[in-house]
Design a protein around this motif. Structure first.
Motif, mmCIF file in Angstrom:
data_model
loop_
_atom_site.group_PDB
_atom_site.id
_atom_site.type_symbol
_atom_site.label_atom_id
_atom_site.label_comp_id
_atom_site.label_asym_id
_atom_site.label_seq_id
_atom_site.Cartn_x
_atom_site.Cartn_y
_atom_site.Cartn_z
ATOM 1 N N GLY A 28 0.823 -1.167 0.067
ATOM 2 C CA GLY A 28 -0.063 -0.126 0.116
ATOM 3 C C GLY A 28 0.949 1.332 -0.081
ATOM 4 N N TRP A 29 0.462 2.254 -0.708
ATOM 5 C CA TRP A 29 1.175 3.472 -1.037
ATOM 6 C C TRP A 29 0.638 4.435 0.231
ATOM 7 N N SER A 30 1.544 5.147 1.059
ATOM 8 C CA SER A 30 1.112 6.046 2.044
ATOM 9 C C SER A 30 1.342 7.527 1.284
ATOM 10 N N ILE A 31 0.286 8.074 1.119
ATOM 11 C CA ILE A 31 0.001 9.402 0.708
ATOM 12 C C ILE A 31 -0.250 10.407 1.651
ATOM 13 N N GLY A 32 0.521 10.997 2.428
ATOM 14 C CA GLY A 32 0.194 11.854 3.476
ATOM 15 C C GLY A 32 -0.351 11.049 4.452
ATOM 16 N N VAL A 33 -1.330 11.663 5.225
ATOM 17 C CA VAL A 33 -1.994 10.958 6.432
ATOM 18 C C VAL A 33 -2.942 10.089 5.933
ATOM 19 N N GLY A 34 -3.423 9.398 6.935
ATOM 20 C CA GLY A 34 -4.604 8.203 6.471
ATOM 21 C C GLY A 34 -4.038 6.791 6.253
ATOM 22 N N ASP A 35 -5.068 5.984 5.628
ATOM 23 C CA ASP A 35 -4.818 4.481 5.630
ATOM 24 C C ASP A 35 -3.895 4.712 4.333
ATOM 25 N N PRO A 36 -3.142 3.517 4.041
ATOM 26 C CA PRO A 36 -2.388 3.332 2.850
ATOM 27 C C PRO A 36 -3.196 2.955 1.660
ATOM 28 N N ILE A 37 -2.924 3.467 0.282
ATOM 29 C CA ILE A 37 -3.938 2.917 -0.732
ATOM 30 C C ILE A 37 -3.330 1.958 -1.403
ATOM 31 N N PHE A 38 -4.088 0.954 -1.689
ATOM 32 C CA PHE A 38 -4.083 -0.302 -2.417
ATOM 33 C C PHE A 38 -4.579 -0.246 -3.869
ATOM 34 N N LEU A 39 -4.205 -1.184 -4.654
ATOM 35 C CA LEU A 39 -4.675 -1.369 -5.990
ATOM 36 C C LEU A 39 -5.034 -3.014 -5.744
ATOM 37 N N SER A 40 -6.264 -3.306 -6.626
ATOM 38 C CA SER A 40 -6.688 -4.730 -6.711
ATOM 39 C C SER A 40 -5.531 -5.334 -7.191
ATOM 40 N N VAL A 41 -5.392 -6.660 -6.775
ATOM 41 C CA VAL A 41 -4.305 -7.568 -7.492
ATOM 42 C C VAL A 41 -4.271 -7.548 -9.206
ATOM 43 N N ASN A 42 -5.548 -7.582 -9.687
ATOM 44 C CA ASN A 42 -5.488 -7.811 -11.177
ATOM 45 C C ASN A 42 -5.001 -6.357 -11.841
ATOM 46 N N SER A 43 -5.548 -5.200 -11.106
ATOM 47 C CA SER A 43 -5.291 -3.944 -11.733
ATOM 48 C C SER A 43 -3.633 -3.756 -11.579
ATOM 49 N N ALA A 44 -3.166 -4.171 -10.453
ATOM 50 C CA ALA A 44 -1.766 -4.040 -10.236
ATOM 51 C C ALA A 44 -0.889 -4.851 -11.285
ATOM 52 N N ALA A 45 -1.410 -6.162 -11.585
ATOM 53 C CA ALA A 45 -0.668 -6.686 -12.514
ATOM 54 C C ALA A 45 -0.970 -6.232 -13.866
ATOM 55 N N MET A 46 -1.847 -5.814 -14.214
ATOM 56 C CA MET A 46 -2.201 -5.139 -15.486
ATOM 57 C C MET A 46 -1.019 -4.054 -15.819
ATOM 58 N N MET A 47 -1.246 -3.157 -14.788
ATOM 59 C CA MET A 47 -0.165 -2.010 -14.656
ATOM 60 C C MET A 47 1.085 -2.272 -14.551
ATOM 61 N N SER A 48 1.553 -3.385 -13.977
ATOM 62 C CA SER A 48 2.957 -3.649 -13.951
ATOM 63 C C SER A 48 3.306 -4.438 -15.349
ATOM 64 N N ILE A 49 2.578 -5.302 -15.960
ATOM 65 C CA ILE A 49 2.840 -5.934 -17.129
ATOM 66 C C ILE A 49 2.851 -4.766 -18.297
ATOM 67 N N ALA A 50 2.132 -3.409 -18.326
ATOM 68 C CA ALA A 50 2.174 -2.454 -19.209
ATOM 69 C C ALA A 50 3.408 -1.920 -19.128
ATOM 70 N N THR A 51 3.899 -1.475 -17.529
ATOM 71 C CA THR A 51 4.780 -0.963 -17.316
ATOM 72 C C THR A 51 6.138 -1.596 -17.686
ATOM 73 N N TYR A 52 6.211 -2.903 -17.549
ATOM 74 C CA TYR A 52 7.247 -3.822 -18.363
ATOM 75 C C TYR A 52 7.618 -3.501 -19.750
ATOM 76 N N PHE A 53 6.430 -3.687 -20.323
ATOM 77 C CA PHE A 53 6.447 -3.641 -21.925
ATOM 78 C C PHE A 53 6.848 -2.047 -22.256
ATOM 79 N N ALA A 54 6.231 -0.980 -21.535
ATOM 80 C CA ALA A 54 6.831 0.214 -21.897
ATOM 81 C C ALA A 54 8.212 0.401 -21.667
#
Length: 198
Positions: free
Chosen positions: A53-79
């Protein structure tokens, strides 16, 4: 050997560039280097966004769903891989202007090893705080630019004064590629491929 120049590029870059110049590897070796190193930011980004989870300022960490994180990581890899190849192609194309003998293997080695510190910044995603990633990112960017300016005259066999202008041109092309990748990301997000938060 794959990844055999990483330590030298950090410890003694000029000497390592001369070693790379004396022992050019095949395109497949440079490709293997790129494919392995590009995994670092992609895998670390996936793990941090889905499980830490990403900590941006105060408050709870922000998470992505596993599927969304996987799609973004694959896209990042190819980019990232595509960006390195595009930079190598454009470097090879520009080399004629500066009197260097065009050779795609040299240009690919230059792009791959210059991008390595930037890709290694991906480890910082395992401590997902924006200020920390920004500091490590600036350090990685500075070292990549230093490697570019020291490596261009050696690998392209041109004088240092021409190498400075050539390297500055490569930096400009790299920034254009970065803007193109960011623009592509915005377009993809606007048509429904944006992140899914949980």
């Amino acid at each position: 050997m794959i990844l055999n120049h990483i330590w030298g590029l950090y410890a003694h870059p000029k000497t390592e560039w001369h070693t790379i110049d004396c022992n050019h590897e095949s395109i497949s070796a440079s490709l293997s280097h790129i494919l392995i190193i590009a995994l670092v930011p992609s895998v670390c980004m996936f793990y941090s966004t889905a499980f830490i989870g990403w900590s941006i300022g105060v408050g709870d960490p922000i998470f992505l769903s596993v599927n969304s994180a996987a799609m973004m990581s694959i896209a990042t890899y190819f980019a990232l891989v595509t960006g390195v190849f595009a930079l190598a192609y454009l470097t090879n194309w520009m080399s004629q202007t500066f009197g260097a003998k065009p050779n795609f293997v040299h240009a690919l080695e230059l792009a791959a090893y210059t991008a390595t510190p930037l890709f290694m910044v991906g480890f910082a995603a395992l401590y997902p705080h924006p200020w920390f990633i920004m500091l490590v990112g600036f350090a990685g960017l500075a070292w990549s630019i230093y490697l570019l300016y020291t490596g261009v005259p050696i690998l392209m066999h041109i004088p240092e004064d021409q190498g400075f202008i050539f390297a500055s041109s490569v930096v400009t092309v790299g920034l254009v590629l970065l803007v193109a990748i960011l623009a592509s990301t915005v377009i993809l997000w606007s048509v429904g491929f944006g992140p899914a938060f949980i």
